[in-house]
Design a protein around this motif. Structure first.
Motif, PDB file in Angstrom:
ATOM      1  N   LEU A  43       0.824  -1.210   0.000  1.00 46.27           N
ATOM      2  CA  LEU A  43       0.000   0.000   0.000  1.00 46.27           C
ATOM      3  C   LEU A  43       0.858   1.259   0.000  1.00 46.27           C
ATOM      4  CD1 LEU A  43      -2.786  -1.083   2.502  1.00 46.27           C
ATOM      5  CD2 LEU A  43      -3.109  -0.570   0.068  1.00 46.27           C
ATOM      6  N   ARG A  46       2.492   1.663  -3.474  1.00 48.73           N
ATOM      7  CA  ARG A  46       1.549   2.143  -4.486  1.00 48.73           C
ATOM      8  C   ARG A  46       1.144   3.586  -4.232  1.00 48.73           C
ATOM      9  NH1 ARG A  46      -3.292  -0.829  -5.417  1.00 48.73           N
ATOM     10  NH2 ARG A  46      -3.303  -1.386  -3.238  1.00 48.73           N
ATOM     11  N   ALA A  47       1.047   3.975  -2.986  1.00 47.40           N
ATOM     12  CA  ALA A  47       0.702   5.370  -2.674  1.00 47.40           C
ATOM     13  C   ALA A  47       1.775   6.320  -3.190  1.00 47.40           C
ATOM     14  CB  ALA A  47       0.519   5.547  -1.169  1.00 47.40           C
ATOM     15  N   LYS A  48       3.024   5.888  -3.105  1.00 48.06           N
ATOM     16  CA  LYS A  48       4.143   6.735  -3.524  1.00 48.06           C
ATOM     17  C   LYS A  48       4.358   6.721  -5.029  1.00 48.06           C
ATOM     18  CE  LYS A  48       6.827   6.435   0.732  1.00 48.06           C
ATOM     19  NZ  LYS A  48       8.089   5.983   1.317  1.00 48.06           N
ATOM     20  N   GLY A  51      -0.421   5.686  -7.059  1.00 51.83           N
ATOM     21  CA  GLY A  51      -1.699   6.120  -6.512  1.00 51.83           C
ATOM     22  C   GLY A  51      -2.661   4.950  -6.414  1.00 51.83           C
ATOM     23  N   ASP A  56      -8.327   1.839  -0.995  1.00 51.01           N
ATOM     24  CA  ASP A  56      -6.934   1.584  -0.632  1.00 51.01           C
ATOM     25  C   ASP A  56      -6.442   2.615   0.372  1.00 51.01           C
ATOM     26  OD1 ASP A  56      -6.713  -0.655  -2.285  1.00 51.01           O
ATOM     27  OD2 ASP A  56      -5.923   0.513  -3.969  1.00 51.01           O
ATOM     28  N   GLN A  57      -6.839   3.861   0.202  1.00 50.82           N
ATOM     29  CA  GLN A  57      -6.434   4.912   1.142  1.00 50.82           C
ATOM     30  C   GLN A  57      -7.002   4.639   2.523  1.00 50.82           C
ATOM     31  OE1 GLN A  57      -4.270   7.693   0.636  1.00 50.82           O
ATOM     32  NE2 GLN A  57      -4.377   7.501   2.857  1.00 50.82           N
ATOM     33  N   LEU A  60      -4.997   1.828   4.045  1.00 52.67           N
ATOM     34  CA  LEU A  60      -3.699   2.320   4.510  1.00 52.67           C
ATOM     35  C   LEU A  60      -3.858   3.105   5.807  1.00 52.67           C
ATOM     36  CD1 LEU A  60      -0.674   2.763   4.199  1.00 52.67           C
ATOM     37  CD2 LEU A  60      -1.188   4.678   2.659  1.00 52.67           C
ATOM     38  N   ASP A  61      -4.857   3.968   5.870  1.00 51.52           N
ATOM     39  CA  ASP A  61      -5.112   4.736   7.095  1.00 51.52           C
ATOM     40  C   ASP A  61      -5.392   3.806   8.271  1.00 51.52           C
ATOM     41  OD1 ASP A  61      -4.793   7.065   5.634  1.00 51.52           O
ATOM     42  OD2 ASP A  61      -6.945   7.466   5.473  1.00 51.52           O
TER      43      ASP A  61
END
Length: 84
Positions: A43, A46-48, A51, A56-57, A60-61
């Motif tokens: 996660l 992919r966030a870095k 996106g 997914d956000q 991750l949170d």
């Protein structure tokens, strides 16, 4: 490197750990499963780089909140051990 881990299972890892009984040292020694760590790493990667979706956000949170909670518990456990 996509590893599918249901976030409820990560939550269950913490619940199982607590339910089994803890000591300050066992809190310090607690580690998430390899599957959970792999999912978190995926996660973050992919966030870095590419996106991802709102789901997914949120996942991750959720992971980061649980990780932060355990970090605080470990700090408190170290205080208990140093006070002995």
């Amino acid at each position: 490197m996509t590893t599918s881990v249901n976030t409820a299972k990560v939550y269950d890892e913490i619940i199982e750990f607590i339910a089994a009984g803890t000591t300050p040292q066992s809190v310090i020694d607690f580690k998430f499963s390899d599957a959970a760590k792999d999912r978190l790493e995926d996660l973050v990667y992919r966030a870095k780089t590419e996106g991802f979706t709102g789901n997914d956000q949120r996942e991750l949170d959720y992971f980061l909140t649980l990780d932060h909670m355990m970090l605080l518990a470990k700090a408190k456990a170290r205080q208990y051990i140093s006070a002995e």
